[in-house]
Design a protein around this motif. Structure first.
Motif, PDB file in Angstrom:
ATOM      1  N   LYS A 132       0.806  -1.230   0.000  1.00 18.04           N
ATOM      2  CA  LYS A 132       0.000   0.000   0.000  1.00 18.04           C
ATOM      3  C   LYS A 132       0.836   1.276   0.000  1.00 18.04           C
ATOM      4  O   LYS A 132       0.326   2.348  -0.337  1.00 18.04           O
ATOM      5  CB  LYS A 132      -0.927   0.000   1.221  1.00 18.04           C
ATOM      6  N   ASN A 133       2.102   1.151   0.395  1.00 15.37           N
ATOM      7  CA  ASN A 133       2.958   2.336   0.524  1.00 15.37           C
ATOM      8  C   ASN A 133       3.995   2.329  -0.592  1.00 15.37           C
ATOM      9  O   ASN A 133       4.897   1.487  -0.617  1.00 15.37           O
ATOM     10  CB  ASN A 133       3.648   2.336   1.898  1.00 15.37           C
ATOM     11  N   ARG A 134       3.887   3.280  -1.518  1.00 17.96           N
ATOM     12  CA  ARG A 134       4.768   3.313  -2.685  1.00 17.96           C
ATOM     13  C   ARG A 134       6.235   3.380  -2.298  1.00 17.96           C
ATOM     14  O   ARG A 134       7.080   2.716  -2.901  1.00 17.96           O
ATOM     15  CB  ARG A 134       4.398   4.503  -3.561  1.00 17.96           C
ATOM     16  N   THR A 135       6.566   4.158  -1.296  1.00 16.95           N
ATOM     17  CA  THR A 135       7.965   4.316  -0.875  1.00 16.95           C
ATOM     18  C   THR A 135       8.306   3.414   0.322  1.00 16.95           C
ATOM     19  O   THR A 135       9.334   3.609   0.955  1.00 16.95           O
ATOM     20  CB  THR A 135       8.246   5.775  -0.494  1.00 16.95           C
ATOM     21  N   GLY A 136       7.452   2.454   0.582  1.00 13.27           N
ATOM     22  CA  GLY A 136       7.682   1.573   1.726  1.00 13.27           C
ATOM     23  C   GLY A 136       8.856   0.637   1.497  1.00 13.27           C
ATOM     24  O   GLY A 136       9.283   0.386   0.361  1.00 13.27           O
ATOM     25  N   VAL A 137       9.368   0.098   2.596  1.00 12.70           N
ATOM     26  CA  VAL A 137      10.471  -0.853   2.521  1.00 12.70           C
ATOM     27  C   VAL A 137      10.418  -1.759   3.752  1.00 12.70           C
ATOM     28  O   VAL A 137      10.066  -1.313   4.849  1.00 12.70           O
ATOM     29  CB  VAL A 137      11.830  -0.124   2.439  1.00 12.70           C
ATOM     30  N   ILE A 138      10.694  -3.042   3.546  1.00 12.55           N
ATOM     31  CA  ILE A 138      10.825  -3.993   4.640  1.00 12.55           C
ATOM     32  C   ILE A 138      12.305  -4.290   4.783  1.00 12.55           C
ATOM     33  O   ILE A 138      12.965  -4.688   3.820  1.00 12.55           O
ATOM     34  CB  ILE A 138      10.022  -5.274   4.380  1.00 12.55           C
ATOM     35  N   VAL A 139      12.823  -4.110   5.982  1.00  7.16           N
ATOM     36  CA  VAL A 139      14.269  -4.157   6.209  1.00  7.16           C
ATOM     37  C   VAL A 139      14.650  -5.440   6.941  1.00  7.16           C
ATOM     38  O   VAL A 139      13.942  -5.893   7.847  1.00  7.16           O
ATOM     39  CB  VAL A 139      14.726  -2.932   7.030  1.00  7.16           C
ATOM     40  N   GLY A 140      15.783  -6.005   6.550  1.00  6.32           N
ATOM     41  CA  GLY A 140      16.311  -7.176   7.233  1.00  6.32           C
ATOM     42  C   GLY A 140      16.652  -6.868   8.681  1.00  6.32           C
ATOM     43  O   GLY A 140      17.098  -5.768   9.018  1.00  6.32           O
ATOM     44  N   LYS A 141      16.433  -7.855   9.544  1.00 10.59           N
ATOM     45  CA  LYS A 141      16.626  -7.675  10.984  1.00 10.59           C
ATOM     46  C   LYS A 141      18.043  -7.226  11.322  1.00 10.59           C
ATOM     47  O   LYS A 141      18.248  -6.373  12.196  1.00 10.59           O
ATOM     48  CB  LYS A 141      16.306  -8.985  11.701  1.00 10.59           C
ATOM     49  N   VAL A 142      19.040  -7.759  10.631  1.00  6.14           N
ATOM     50  CA  VAL A 142      20.430  -7.409  10.911  1.00  6.14           C
ATOM     51  C   VAL A 142      20.681  -5.935  10.638  1.00  6.14           C
ATOM     52  O   VAL A 142      21.319  -5.234  11.436  1.00  6.14           O
ATOM     53  CB  VAL A 142      21.388  -8.287  10.084  1.00  6.14           C
ATOM     54  N   ASP A 182      16.581 -19.463   6.967  1.00  9.23           N
ATOM     55  CA  ASP A 182      17.680 -20.288   6.492  1.00  9.23           C
ATOM     56  C   ASP A 182      19.038 -19.747   6.892  1.00  9.23           C
ATOM     57  O   ASP A 182      20.005 -20.491   7.011  1.00  9.23           O
ATOM     58  CB  ASP A 182      17.616 -20.418   4.967  1.00  9.23           C
ATOM     59  N   ASP A 183      19.134 -18.435   7.108  1.00  6.83           N
ATOM     60  CA  ASP A 183      20.433 -17.817   7.383  1.00  6.83           C
ATOM     61  C   ASP A 183      20.194 -16.453   8.036  1.00  6.83           C
ATOM     62  O   ASP A 183      20.240 -15.428   7.373  1.00  6.83           O
ATOM     63  CB  ASP A 183      21.232 -17.673   6.091  1.00  6.83           C
ATOM     64  N   ALA A 184      19.960 -16.460   9.335  1.00  4.51           N
ATOM     65  CA  ALA A 184      19.588 -15.229  10.040  1.00  4.51           C
ATOM     66  C   ALA A 184      20.658 -14.149   9.932  1.00  4.51           C
ATOM     67  O   ALA A 184      20.338 -12.956   9.905  1.00  4.51           O
ATOM     68  CB  ALA A 184      19.309 -15.543  11.511  1.00  4.51           C
ATOM     69  N   ALA A 185      21.925 -14.546   9.849  1.00 12.89           N
ATOM     70  CA  ALA A 185      23.014 -13.558   9.800  1.00 12.89           C
ATOM     71  C   ALA A 185      23.015 -12.758   8.506  1.00 12.89           C
ATOM     72  O   ALA A 185      23.614 -11.686   8.442  1.00 12.89           O
ATOM     73  CB  ALA A 185      24.355 -14.259   9.982  1.00 12.89           C
ATOM     74  N   ASN A 186      22.361 -13.275   7.464  1.00  9.90           N
ATOM     75  CA  ASN A 186      22.322 -12.582   6.179  1.00  9.90           C
ATOM     76  C   ASN A 186      20.991 -11.884   5.917  1.00  9.90           C
ATOM     77  O   ASN A 186      20.669 -11.586   4.755  1.00  9.90           O
ATOM     78  CB  ASN A 186      22.626 -13.555   5.044  1.00  9.90           C
ATOM     79  N   ALA A 187      20.232 -11.610   6.960  1.00 10.09           N
ATOM     80  CA  ALA A 187      19.003 -10.822   6.811  1.00 10.09           C
ATOM     81  C   ALA A 187      19.378  -9.344   6.790  1.00 10.09           C
ATOM     82  O   ALA A 187      19.145  -8.600   7.735  1.00 10.09           O
ATOM     83  CB  ALA A 187      18.033 -11.125   7.950  1.00 10.09           C
ATOM     84  N   THR A 188      19.995  -8.927   5.696  1.00  5.13           N
ATOM     85  CA  THR A 188      20.586  -7.588   5.616  1.00  5.13           C
ATOM     86  C   THR A 188      19.962  -6.702   4.546  1.00  5.13           C
ATOM     87  O   THR A 188      20.117  -5.485   4.590  1.00  5.13           O
ATOM     88  CB  THR A 188      22.088  -7.696   5.323  1.00  5.13           C
ATOM     89  N   GLN A 189      19.279  -7.284   3.569  1.00  2.00           N
ATOM     90  CA  GLN A 189      18.798  -6.502   2.437  1.00  2.00           C
ATOM     91  C   GLN A 189      17.503  -5.770   2.758  1.00  2.00           C
ATOM     92  O   GLN A 189      16.807  -6.069   3.730  1.00  2.00           O
ATOM     93  CB  GLN A 189      18.615  -7.409   1.225  1.00  2.00           C
ATOM     94  N   LEU A 190      17.196  -4.791   1.934  1.00  2.00           N
ATOM     95  CA  LEU A 190      15.951  -4.031   2.035  1.00  2.00           C
ATOM     96  C   LEU A 190      15.070  -4.399   0.856  1.00  2.00           C
ATOM     97  O   LEU A 190      15.543  -4.458  -0.294  1.00  2.00           O
ATOM     98  CB  LEU A 190      16.222  -2.525   2.022  1.00  2.00           C
ATOM     99  N   ILE A 191      13.801  -4.661   1.106  1.00  2.00           N
ATOM    100  CA  ILE A 191      12.856  -5.032   0.055  1.00  2.00           C
ATOM    101  C   ILE A 191      11.912  -3.858  -0.185  1.00  2.00           C
ATOM    102  O   ILE A 191      11.161  -3.463   0.710  1.00  2.00           O
ATOM    103  CB  ILE A 191      12.042  -6.287   0.438  1.00  2.00           C
ATOM    104  N   CYS A 192      11.974  -3.301  -1.396  1.00  2.00           N
ATOM    105  CA  CYS A 192      11.110  -2.156  -1.728  1.00  2.00           C
ATOM    106  C   CYS A 192      10.215  -2.512  -2.904  1.00  2.00           C
ATOM    107  O   CYS A 192      10.360  -3.573  -3.519  1.00  2.00           O
ATOM    108  CB  CYS A 192      11.951  -0.916  -2.039  1.00  2.00           C
ATOM    109  N   ASN A 193       9.285  -1.613  -3.228  1.00  3.42           N
ATOM    110  CA  ASN A 193       8.363  -1.827  -4.337  1.00  3.42           C
ATOM    111  C   ASN A 193       9.055  -1.592  -5.680  1.00  3.42           C
ATOM    112  O   ASN A 193       9.698  -0.557  -5.891  1.00  3.42           O
ATOM    113  CB  ASN A 193       7.170  -0.882  -4.216  1.00  3.42           C
ATOM    114  N   PHE A 194       8.893  -2.548  -6.591  1.00 11.84           N
ATOM    115  CA  PHE A 194       9.488  -2.395  -7.913  1.00 11.84           C
ATOM    116  C   PHE A 194       8.902  -1.181  -8.628  1.00 11.84           C
ATOM    117  O   PHE A 194       9.603  -0.478  -9.369  1.00 11.84           O
ATOM    118  CB  PHE A 194       9.260  -3.659  -8.747  1.00 11.84           C
ATOM    119  N   ALA A 195       7.627  -0.922  -8.396  1.00 16.80           N
ATOM    120  CA  ALA A 195       6.975   0.210  -9.064  1.00 16.80           C
ATOM    121  C   ALA A 195       7.642   1.531  -8.697  1.00 16.80           C
ATOM    122  O   ALA A 195       7.789   2.421  -9.543  1.00 16.80           O
ATOM    123  CB  ALA A 195       5.491   0.245  -8.708  1.00 16.80           C
ATOM    124  N   TYR A 196       8.059   1.671  -7.449  1.00 15.04           N
ATOM    125  CA  TYR A 196       8.720   2.901  -7.009  1.00 15.04           C
ATOM    126  C   TYR A 196      10.054   3.079  -7.734  1.00 15.04           C
ATOM    127  O   TYR A 196      10.367   4.156  -8.257  1.00 15.04           O
ATOM    128  CB  TYR A 196       8.940   2.841  -5.496  1.00 15.04           C
TER     129      TYR A 196
END
Length: 383
Positions: A132-142, A182-196
């Motif tokens: 729902k949020n065009r500029t939203g992002v889900i961030v890795g825990k690390v 599968d690999d908690a230490a590599n939860a580093t990336q940010l997932i954003c909307n492709f449309a943005y």
């Protein structure tokens, strides 16, 4: 066991000349450290490939993976029988505040992405908020913990990829956090909307680096991949579809036949080590001929003397190999960022000790044979 009483005698023989013993120890430990690193790296890569998800397909350009493909073909891929979910996926390299604080942003369609990558665990509320949020992002825990971010924060990332307005600052609103099962230490990336990403960037609009699909039956991967590629054959954007395992294997093959290179280096090292170890053992037995003759005079049989020589070689080689493998076990996890190795594979350690015993048996064969044939009178006379 009755033979345990001879261990002090064996240990004393090993360290009879400390300088030579230390030299042999360093040689053998270095060889097995190299073996552990190379074979551990090779085995780790094979295990990483085996652990890939065979129900994931990567659809890239037939020219080169990462060569842009039009996002208009997404619907055709989605309609391929056997495909459950599919999303465009592109990367956005960026930094946060400082040039050395690099972060990796993945642009994709939120819903399909978290269905395809089911090892990325995020709450349904977070995924819905991202949609729902065009500029939203889900961030890795690390990364969240590293920079002290929290849900609701707005962050600005600098990227080499310019925006349509000429700036290089990309603004994101944190709507959730994910972890990796599968690999908690590599939860580093940010997932954003492709449309943005697609709408805001200056160049490359309406294209993607790759499409990622999840299929219902992993055993149909080859057939589904062929169907997708045939759909775009002889077009301006021919595709090449690979499973995750095939993609990982092809990337490794770019540096050559890793398995052959590793085995060739290890074989050369152990071949040289065999001669060096055998020569030093021969010299040691030659110098100790009077001592062995005294043992025979005291009632030690030829077979027992031979056994002591072989036991001494095995004990020393296994001890030295253990040091080398311990060094490799400590260093190998440093490759974690490259291939995901967390620890030395057990099979490599077991094989390493097996090679140590084999090295000792071969290296001590001639000295043991000479010790068995040693004549007391000749040895005491210095002949």
């Amino acid at each position: 066991m009755p033979y345990l009483k001879y261990l002090p005698l064996v240990w004393a023989g090993i360290w009879r000349k400390r300088g030579r013993a230390v030299l042999m120890l360093l040689q053998i430990a270095s060889a097995f450290a190299l073996y552990g690193l190379l074979e551990g790296f090779n085995t780790g890569i094979k295990e990483a490939i085996a652990a890939t998800h065979r129900d994931r397909l990567y659809i890239g350009s037939s020219v080169s993976m990462g060569n842009p493909l039009p996002i208009s073909i997404l619907q055709r891929i989605r309609s391929t029988p056997g495909v459950e979910f599919v999303t465009a996926r592109s990367g956005l390299p960026a930094t946060y505040q400082q040039p050395d604080q690099q972060v990796s942003v993945i642009a994709a369609d939120a819903g399909p992405f978290f269905e395809i990558y089911d090892d990325y665990t995020a709450s349904k509320d977070a995924v819905q908020a991202l949609e729902k949020n065009r500029t939203g992002v889900i961030v890795g825990k690390v990364t969240m913990q590293k920079y002290g971010w929290k849900v609701g924060d707005r962050v600005v990332l600098e990227s080499p990829l310019p925006k349509a307005d000429g700036s290089r600052g990309w603004t994101f609103d944190i709507v959730g956090e994910y972890d990796r099962s599968d690999d908690a230490a590599n939860a580093t990336q940010l997932i954003c909307n492709f449309a943005y990403l697609n709408e805001a960037r200056l160049t490359g609009r309406d294209t993607t680096q790759v499409f990622v699909a999840k299929i219902a039956n992993p055993s149909d991967a080859a057939t589904i991949g062929l169907d997708i590629d045939n759909a775009f054959a002889n077009s301006d954007h021919e595709t090449r579809t690979q499973s995750e395992a095939d993609l990982a294997a092809s990337q490794i093959q770019r540096i050559g036949d890793l398995n052959f290179l590793v085995r060739a280096i290890i074989a050369a090292v152990f071949f040289a080590m065999l001669f060096a170890t055998g020569a030093l053992m021969m010299q040691s037995i030659r110098e100790r001929s009077p001592e062995l003759a005294v043992l025979k005079t005291l009632g030690f049989s030829d077979r027992l003397v031979t056994g002591l020589i072989i036991t001494e070689a095995i004990t020393f080689c296994v001890f030295s190999a253990g040091i080398g493998l311990a060094i490799a076990t400590f260093l190998l996890p440093q490759a974690r960022q490259l291939i995901g190795i967390a620890a030395m594979p057990r099979v490599v350690i077991a094989a390493g000790f097996g090679f140590a015993v084999l090295l000792a048996l071969i290296g001590s064969a001639v000295p043991a044979w000479r010790g068995m044939r040693l004549q007391v009178a000749d040895a005491l006379a210095g002949r």
